[in-house]
Design a protein around this motif. Structure first.
Motif, PDB file in Angstrom:
ATOM      1  N   LEU A  43       0.846  -1.206   0.000  1.00  0.00           N
ATOM      2  CA  LEU A  43       0.000   0.000   0.000  1.00  0.00           C
ATOM      3  C   LEU A  43       0.870   1.240   0.000  1.00  0.00           C
ATOM      4  O   LEU A  43       1.936   1.263   0.604  1.00  0.00           O
ATOM      5  N   SER A  44       0.414   2.277  -0.695  1.00  0.00           N
ATOM      6  CA  SER A  44       1.086   3.573  -0.560  1.00  0.00           C
ATOM      7  C   SER A  44       0.038   4.623  -0.213  1.00  0.00           C
ATOM      8  O   SER A  44      -1.131   4.500  -0.590  1.00  0.00           O
ATOM      9  N   PHE A  45       0.467   5.624   0.523  1.00  0.00           N
ATOM     10  CA  PHE A  45      -0.460   6.608   1.094  1.00  0.00           C
ATOM     11  C   PHE A  45      -0.028   8.022   0.708  1.00  0.00           C
ATOM     12  O   PHE A  45       1.154   8.372   0.793  1.00  0.00           O
ATOM     13  N   SER A  46      -0.975   8.818   0.303  1.00  0.00           N
ATOM     14  CA  SER A  46      -0.697  10.213  -0.028  1.00  0.00           C
ATOM     15  C   SER A  46      -1.989  11.006   0.144  1.00  0.00           C
ATOM     16  O   SER A  46      -3.016  10.438   0.552  1.00  0.00           O
ATOM     17  N   ASN A  47      -1.939  12.293  -0.182  1.00  0.00           N
ATOM     18  CA  ASN A  47      -3.163  13.083  -0.008  1.00  0.00           C
ATOM     19  C   ASN A  47      -3.220  14.240  -0.993  1.00  0.00           C
ATOM     20  O   ASN A  47      -2.233  14.564  -1.671  1.00  0.00           O
ATOM     21  N   LEU A  48      -4.383  14.840  -1.050  1.00  0.00           N
ATOM     22  CA  LEU A  48      -4.655  16.003  -1.881  1.00  0.00           C
ATOM     23  C   LEU A  48      -5.564  16.900  -1.055  1.00  0.00           C
ATOM     24  O   LEU A  48      -6.558  16.428  -0.504  1.00  0.00           O
ATOM     25  N   SER A  49      -5.225  18.170  -0.920  1.00  0.00           N
ATOM     26  CA  SER A  49      -6.063  19.004  -0.057  1.00  0.00           C
ATOM     27  C   SER A  49      -6.164  20.434  -0.576  1.00  0.00           C
ATOM     28  O   SER A  49      -5.304  20.915  -1.322  1.00  0.00           O
ATOM     29  N   ASN A  50      -7.262  21.072  -0.182  1.00  0.00           N
ATOM     30  CA  ASN A  50      -7.409  22.512  -0.364  1.00  0.00           C
ATOM     31  C   ASN A  50      -7.818  23.089   0.984  1.00  0.00           C
ATOM     32  O   ASN A  50      -7.626  22.444   2.017  1.00  0.00           O
ATOM     33  N   GLU A  51      -8.400  24.246   1.033  1.00  0.00           N
ATOM     34  CA  GLU A  51      -8.694  24.884   2.323  1.00  0.00           C
ATOM     35  C   GLU A  51      -9.787  24.176   3.115  1.00  0.00           C
ATOM     36  O   GLU A  51      -9.850  24.265   4.341  1.00  0.00           O
ATOM     37  N   TYR A 151      -1.529  12.469 -19.597  1.00  0.00           N
ATOM     38  CA  TYR A 151      -0.903  13.427 -20.522  1.00  0.00           C
ATOM     39  C   TYR A 151      -1.863  14.562 -20.915  1.00  0.00           C
ATOM     40  O   TYR A 151      -1.489  15.445 -21.675  1.00  0.00           O
ATOM     41  N   ASP A 152      -3.076  14.495 -20.395  1.00  0.00           N
ATOM     42  CA  ASP A 152      -4.077  15.530 -20.657  1.00  0.00           C
ATOM     43  C   ASP A 152      -4.343  16.268 -19.343  1.00  0.00           C
ATOM     44  O   ASP A 152      -5.133  15.837 -18.508  1.00  0.00           O
ATOM     45  N   GLU A 153      -3.669  17.387 -19.168  1.00  0.00           N
ATOM     46  CA  GLU A 153      -3.742  18.113 -17.902  1.00  0.00           C
ATOM     47  C   GLU A 153      -5.155  18.564 -17.572  1.00  0.00           C
ATOM     48  O   GLU A 153      -5.573  18.577 -16.409  1.00  0.00           O
ATOM     49  N   ASN A 154      -5.911  18.907 -18.591  1.00  0.00           N
ATOM     50  CA  ASN A 154      -7.290  19.361 -18.361  1.00  0.00           C
ATOM     51  C   ASN A 154      -8.149  18.262 -17.740  1.00  0.00           C
ATOM     52  O   ASN A 154      -8.977  18.526 -16.857  1.00  0.00           O
ATOM     53  N   SER A 155      -7.967  17.031 -18.226  1.00  0.00           N
ATOM     54  CA  SER A 155      -8.760  15.916 -17.681  1.00  0.00           C
ATOM     55  C   SER A 155      -8.404  15.662 -16.222  1.00  0.00           C
ATOM     56  O   SER A 155      -9.273  15.335 -15.403  1.00  0.00           O
ATOM     57  N   ILE A 156      -7.128  15.817 -15.869  1.00  0.00           N
ATOM     58  CA  ILE A 156      -6.688  15.635 -14.476  1.00  0.00           C
ATOM     59  C   ILE A 156      -7.245  16.754 -13.602  1.00  0.00           C
ATOM     60  O   ILE A 156      -7.739  16.518 -12.494  1.00  0.00           O
ATOM     61  N   ASP A 157      -7.191  17.987 -14.106  1.00  0.00           N
ATOM     62  CA  ASP A 157      -7.729  19.119 -13.334  1.00  0.00           C
ATOM     63  C   ASP A 157      -9.228  18.979 -13.122  1.00  0.00           C
ATOM     64  O   ASP A 157      -9.754  19.311 -12.049  1.00  0.00           O
ATOM     65  N   GLU A 158      -9.914  18.478 -14.143  1.00  0.00           N
ATOM     66  CA  GLU A 158     -11.363  18.274 -14.026  1.00  0.00           C
ATOM     67  C   GLU A 158     -11.675  17.218 -12.958  1.00  0.00           C
ATOM     68  O   GLU A 158     -12.597  17.385 -12.145  1.00  0.00           O
ATOM     69  N   LEU A 159     -10.884  16.142 -12.954  1.00  0.00           N
ATOM     70  CA  LEU A 159     -11.062  15.099 -11.936  1.00  0.00           C
ATOM     71  C   LEU A 159     -10.809  15.677 -10.544  1.00  0.00           C
ATOM     72  O   LEU A 159     -11.571  15.435  -9.599  1.00  0.00           O
ATOM     73  N   LYS A 160      -9.746  16.454 -10.431  1.00  0.00           N
ATOM     74  CA  LYS A 160      -9.390  17.054  -9.145  1.00  0.00           C
ATOM     75  C   LYS A 160     -10.529  17.938  -8.630  1.00  0.00           C
ATOM     76  O   LYS A 160     -10.897  17.898  -7.450  1.00  0.00           O
ATOM     77  N   GLU A 161     -11.090  18.710  -9.531  1.00  0.00           N
ATOM     78  CA  GLU A 161     -12.189  19.615  -9.173  1.00  0.00           C
ATOM     79  C   GLU A 161     -13.392  18.839  -8.648  1.00  0.00           C
ATOM     80  O   GLU A 161     -14.011  19.212  -7.639  1.00  0.00           O
TER      81      GLU A 161
END
Length: 613
Positions: A43-51, A151-161
């Protein structure tokens, strides 16, 4: 800040680890072996956060031989990101992951179609629809579906959103903290550190916690959530705990850390189970059981004399204790095959008739706690501890009491948190009557009766004593209860009885507490009688629990002086030649000689201070 955990699932090489790296920059495959082989092994563990939102990622291995590692992380998912390659679509390991998550009760899902750049753009909608249709067969609550390429930054940003708009935390606050260890290491200057997911209730720095598997109290020195020090760690926080009072070598993956007093360990639990399609669970067969991050070997024993079944109830006999709670999910595997999923129904194993057990499991499966209490109460005629409800039913003390108060024909000791069938009071009444009929001079208190009936609380005994007072069988003298029909002074009579007994027992008198028990005396009353006899010099106290009749002591002192006169001394050996007593008594009587001025101690011997006595 809102916290939730997203775990990945999917076939090997479908891009799970690369997707996490694209989302948050974390390189999950960190070991040399992982990098050389190009696969996630652990297993590997990481995170993604905003305010306002913190999303913890658990990236699991996709290889079929590493499913056990996937299960060790999946129990803590709030939501699963189902990762499927657009070019390869659904593959065998994707299916097994979906089956396992289904068995573990993970419902919230995000369907992410990766590697969209490897298929024709006009084919993508059809591929997405096909994959989504397949996944829906597993009864997931698909929060959204998206197609991406690293390789498609927009698709990654959309997922993140989209991820930041979710509120996917599914964990319910329980009445105590739980935490399965999934990694252990030692850091210079810090000591033992474990990682895992906070379950049940939050924890704080400096709190004391309990490592259930080794029964050890430890203290939380520091907490980190995704590398940041924090004073408090909440539910669904992936948390590193710096522990004081334990070595890292003492802890293993799968150990459970909790609060002391809430969980008992058992090497047997009762479960309901459901096998995967085309598979059956077999009676008296060995399996690997995965619960939390723990793997334990065990055997399944099916109910209703079945040799095999697709679903039903079973007992798990395990090679070691587990510390489970009601409705906790588990996975049953054999070799590299997942066979079934299970739900713990009865984590606290008690002696019960098979018919009672089956009735209990049927009620627990339906979550009919009130009726389950009735079955347990019928099986526990000498009292059911409500404190076990935290583990048995995942209930707080308050809720357990509320259920108990809704039951008919029972007595609730709210202080001791014990529930009794009201008919059991008659058992206590009968025991007390037998005591006073056997010994008309019995003089007992509530507390001394509690010592005789360790299963009965003092409040419940009070109920029985009050009944005997109303029946005029007993009468009360201060805190003591005596036979209503005895009109003489019981205490004086008891003095005479104890004095006579000590005289008859001679040099080896019975210890006081044993006398009290045999004579059915309250301990304080017995102590008062011996104090009175000592004050009258009828009895001499030689040690804490050794009282000797004065005449007996006078006689043995004369004999001991005669031995000195004859042999020139007395020690243990020549004393024992004439009186084959135990060493305890011999030493006590020899020590008593030191009270006489004409006798002195010479090494291990006693001699006269002058040539004549």
């Amino acid at each position: 800040m809102n916290n939730y955990i997203i775990g990945t699932c999917g076939h090997i090489d479908h891009g799970k680890t690369a997707l996490i790296k694209a989302l948050n920059g974390y390189e999950g495959d960190s070991t040399n072996e992982e990098k050389q082989r190009g696969i996630t092994i652990d297993l590997s563990f990481s995170n993604l956060s905003n305010e306002t939102q913190n999303i913890a990622f658990i990236d699991v291995p996709g290889h079929e031989k590493l499913v056990k590692n996937m299960i060790a992380g999946a129990f803590s998912f709030d939501c699963v990101m189902i990762v499927v390659s657009a070019s390869e679509k659904i593959m065998p390991q994707t299916i097994e992951h979906l089956e396992i998550l289904n068995l573990l009760g993970v419902k919230n899902a995000i369907l992410t179609i990766t590697k969209k750049d490897l298929v024709e753009e006009q084919e993508l909608p059809k591929i997405v629809e096909e994959i989504e249709s397949f996944v829906k067969e597993f009864d997931f609550n698909i929060l959204f579906t998206t197609a991406v390429s690293i390789y498609d930054e927009n698709s990654i940003d959309e997922l993140k959103e989209k991820l930041f708009t979710l509120n996917a935390n599914t964990k319910v606050e329980e009445n105590f903290f739980r935490y399965y260890v999934d990694r252990i290491f030692s850091a210079p200057g810090a000591g033992t550190i474990v990682t895992g997911t906070v379950l049940g209730k939050p924890i704080e720095v400096n709190e004391k916690v309990f490592i259930c598997d080794i029964k050890k109290d430890v203290k939380i020195k520091n907490l980190q959530v995704h590398g940041i020090n924090t004073e408090v760690s909440n539910i669904s926080n992936r948390t590193a705990i710096n522990l004081a009072g334990v070595k890292s070598s003492e802890i293993k993956k799968g150990f459970l850390i909790s609060k002391k007093g809430f969980l008992r360990g058992f090497n047997s639990v009762d479960i309901s189970f459901r096998a995967l399609k085309g598979k059956k669970l077999k009676h008296n067969q060995n399996y690997s059981i995965f619960i939390g991050s723990k793997k334990v070997e065990g055997k399944t024993l099916l109910f209703n004399n079945q040799n095999e079944a697709e679903n039903g109830f079973a007992i798990l006999r395990l090679n070691e204790d587990i510390f489970s709670i009601y409705k906790e999910k588990l996975i049953i595997r054999q070799g590299n095959q997942t066979i079934a999923g299970g739900k713990v129904l009865n984590p606290v194993i008690d002696p019960m008739k098979k018919s009672q057990k089956l009735q209990l499991l049927e009620l627990l499966e339906k979550e009919d706690i009130k009726e389950a209490y009735k079955v347990l109460l019928n099986a526990h005629r000498k009292g059911l501890g409500l404190i076990s409800s935290a583990q048995r039913f995942a209930l707080s003390h308050e809720k357990a009491l509320a259920y108990a108060k809704g039951l008919d024909n029972c007595f609730i000791d709210e202080k001791a948190l014990v529930l009794y069938p009201i008919e059991t009071k008659e058992k206590i009444v009968d025991i007390i009557k037998q005591i006073y009929r056997k010994n008309q001079f019995a003089l007992l208190s509530n507390s001394s009766l509690a010592l005789k009936m360790k299963w009965a609380s003092e409040s419940f005994i009070d109920l029985a004593l009050n009944q005997l007072l109303e029946e005029n069988f007993l009468e009360k003298d201060g805190n003591l209860y005596k036979n209503k029909n005895i009109k003489i002074d019981i205490k004086n009579s008891l003095e005479e009885i104890i004095l006579q007994r000590l005289e008859e027992e001679g040099l080896t008198p019975t210890a006081p507490y044993n006398i009290y028990d045999e004579m059915d005396l309250d301990r304080k009353t017995g102590d008062d009688i011996l104090k009175s006899l000592c004050a009258k010099k009828a009895v001499v106290r030689l040690q804490h629990n050794l009282f000797v009749h004065s005449r007996v002591l006078t006689d043995i002192v004369k004999v001991m002086k005669n031995i000195i006169t004859t042999d020139g001394y007395i020690d243990i050996q020549n004393f024992k030649d004439k009186f084959p007593l135990s060493r305890k008594y011999l030493i006590t009587y020899l020590d008593y000689l030191d009270n006489f001025s004409q006798i002195k101690k010479d090494g291990n011997k006693r001699v006269f201070t002058t040539t004549s006595f």
